[in-house]
Design an enzyme around this catalytic site. Structure first.
Site, PDB file in Angstrom:
ATOM      1  N   ARG A  23     -11.044  -1.799  49.142  1.00  0.00           N
ATOM      2  CA  ARG A  23     -10.965  -2.427  47.819  1.00  0.00           C
ATOM      3  C   ARG A  23     -12.329  -2.892  47.315  1.00  0.00           C
ATOM      4  NH1 ARG A  23      -5.741  -6.165  48.784  1.00  0.00           N
ATOM      5  NH2 ARG A  23      -4.164  -4.533  49.003  1.00  0.00           N
ATOM      6  N   ARG A  27     -11.240  -5.985  41.505  1.00  0.00           N
ATOM      7  CA  ARG A  27     -11.129  -7.192  40.693  1.00  0.00           C
ATOM      8  C   ARG A  27     -12.137  -8.288  41.004  1.00  0.00           C
ATOM      9  NH1 ARG A  27      -4.876  -8.376  41.627  1.00  0.00           N
ATOM     10  NH2 ARG A  27      -5.545  -7.822  43.733  1.00  0.00           N
ATOM     11  N   ARG A  36     -12.184  -3.335  32.614  1.00  0.00           N
ATOM     12  CA  ARG A  36     -10.725  -3.380  32.465  1.00  0.00           C
ATOM     13  C   ARG A  36     -10.332  -4.070  31.166  1.00  0.00           C
ATOM     14  NH1 ARG A  36      -5.966  -4.447  36.904  1.00  0.00           N
ATOM     15  NH2 ARG A  36      -4.273  -4.554  35.408  1.00  0.00           N
ATOM     16  N   ASP A  73      -4.639   4.834  43.379  1.00  0.00           N
ATOM     17  CA  ASP A  73      -3.558   4.060  43.983  1.00  0.00           C
ATOM     18  C   ASP A  73      -2.700   4.978  44.845  1.00  0.00           C
ATOM     19  OD1 ASP A  73      -0.612   2.691  43.832  1.00  0.00           O
ATOM     20  OD2 ASP A  73      -2.186   1.195  43.632  1.00  0.00           O
ATOM     21  N   TYR A 147       8.021   2.190  49.014  1.00  0.00           N
ATOM     22  CA  TYR A 147       8.018   1.948  47.573  1.00  0.00           C
ATOM     23  C   TYR A 147       8.989   2.879  46.855  1.00  0.00           C
ATOM     24  CZ  TYR A 147       3.855  -0.993  48.077  1.00  0.00           C
ATOM     25  OH  TYR A 147       2.993  -1.991  48.411  1.00  0.00           O
TER      26      TYR A 147
END
Length: 341
Positions: A23, A27, A36, A73, A147
């Site tokens: 990651r 963010r 973003r 992703d 998922y």
């Protein structure tokens, strides 16, 4: 010139240690948050290849990591298999129809949903220096299946685990379908310029030993075998988070070229039980990176020293937290680069 990271994944014990961080594109970086805000939601960024390439490169521009990990992703695979995908604010990803309620055969594949990801890889590889490695990735079949079946993430994957016990044939069909698409997806990334790929099994720790053998080891072995046969120079990194004592079996039986260690694994134990010479990756606790300071440096040095006699890629035990101070990342990477063992 392959660079330190690719050399290590191919089994060389190099100095200084190569590093990248799970990651690392995301963010915690102000430049990511600015982009973003300009471009929109997460999925919109993933499917804007130029924006996704810029995000992939941002941490290398700031810190000079040895590898660029594709900004995407793991749920792109079920999206390409025909499930609808949304990222809901405050709730995370949502897939529909969920396979707890619908048959796998009801899905209609949309393989063109993979094409923008390949375009991102091409754009990044074209901009990277020759000694930096382009890393592709996919979710491992068990984690992706959790998922697809539940339609969302869960802490104990109980809906998917129950289905696997109740109707193993139906669940095997889901796993097999994910394996098939994942092989082609990773192959597409490699043909676009990825030089190594990682299989993320974020929920491997929820399974019993027998389930782990069937739903983690067997499908990852099928993927690794197919990629190794088609692309023998492209290392596959396996990251079965939470595998614990099942890690040696995973290393022996999957055929991956490197093993990612999560933060719960004792480096001394891993060095002792994993096959001699097998490259390892990891495994600083992301919360130590968040905290920074002397304890972070002490633990990072312990990891480096433990794996001094083995090919080692310095990384975290999982992904960077979104509130991690950027200066802590710089502090960590400076320590790693200056260590010679």
């Amino acid at each position: 010139m392959p660079g330190l990271l690719l050399d290590t994944l191919r089994g060389k014990n190099v100095r200084p240690r190569p590093s990248w961080l799970m990651r690392q594109a995301g963010r915690y970086l102000p430049e990511y948050r600015a982009l973003r805000a300009e471009k929109g939601g997460f999925l919109a960024l993933v499917y804007d290849s130029e924006a996704a390439a810029e995000i992939t490169i941002q941490p290398l521009r700031r810190y000079g990591m040895d590898g660029a990990i594709l900004f995407s992703d793991i749920l792109i695979v079920p999206y390409a298999m025909g499930q609808d995908l949304e990222f809901l604010v405050g709730e995370g990803p949502n897939l529909s129809p969920r396979l707890a309620d619908a048959a796998l055969s009801s899905l209609h594949a949309v393989p063109e949903r993979l094409t923008p990801i390949y375009d991102t890889v091409k754009l990044v590889r074209a901009q990277l220096p020759a000694d930096k490695t382009m890393l592709g990735f996919a979710g491992s079949p068990w984690t992706v299946a959790t998922y697809m079946v539940a339609g969302e993430g869960s802490r104990d994957q109980h809906v998917t685990r129950e289905l696997a016990y109740r109707d193993p044939a139906a669940f095997q069909a889901i796993i097999d379908a994910i394996v098939t698409v994942t092989i082609e997806y990773l192959a597409g990334q490699i043909m676009a310029g990825a030089e190594a790929v990682q299989l993320f099994d974020s929920w491997a720790g929820s399974l019993s030993p027998a389930q782990f053998e069937r739903w983690v080891i067997a499908p990852n072995a099928a993927i690794a075998s197919a990629i190794n046969a088609r692309f023998p120079d492209v290392p596959v990194i396996g990251f079965p988070k939470g595998a614990g004592e099942k890690l040696p079996a995973y290393a022996r039986e999957t055929g991956v070229q490197a093993i990612g260690l999560d933060e719960t694994i004792d480096p001394l134990w891993a060095h002792k039980v994993l096959p001699e010479g097998l490259p390892v990756q990891g495994n600083l606790d992301p919360l130590l990176l968040l905290a920074g300071g002397d304890e972070m440096e002490r633990q990072a040095l312990h990891i480096l020293e433990t794996f001094a006699d083995r090919p080692h890629v310095f990384n975290l035990g999982h992904g960077i937290g979104q509130t991690t101070p950027v200066e802590h990342v710089g502090q960590l990477l400076n320590l790693v680069r200056n260590w010679r063992g």
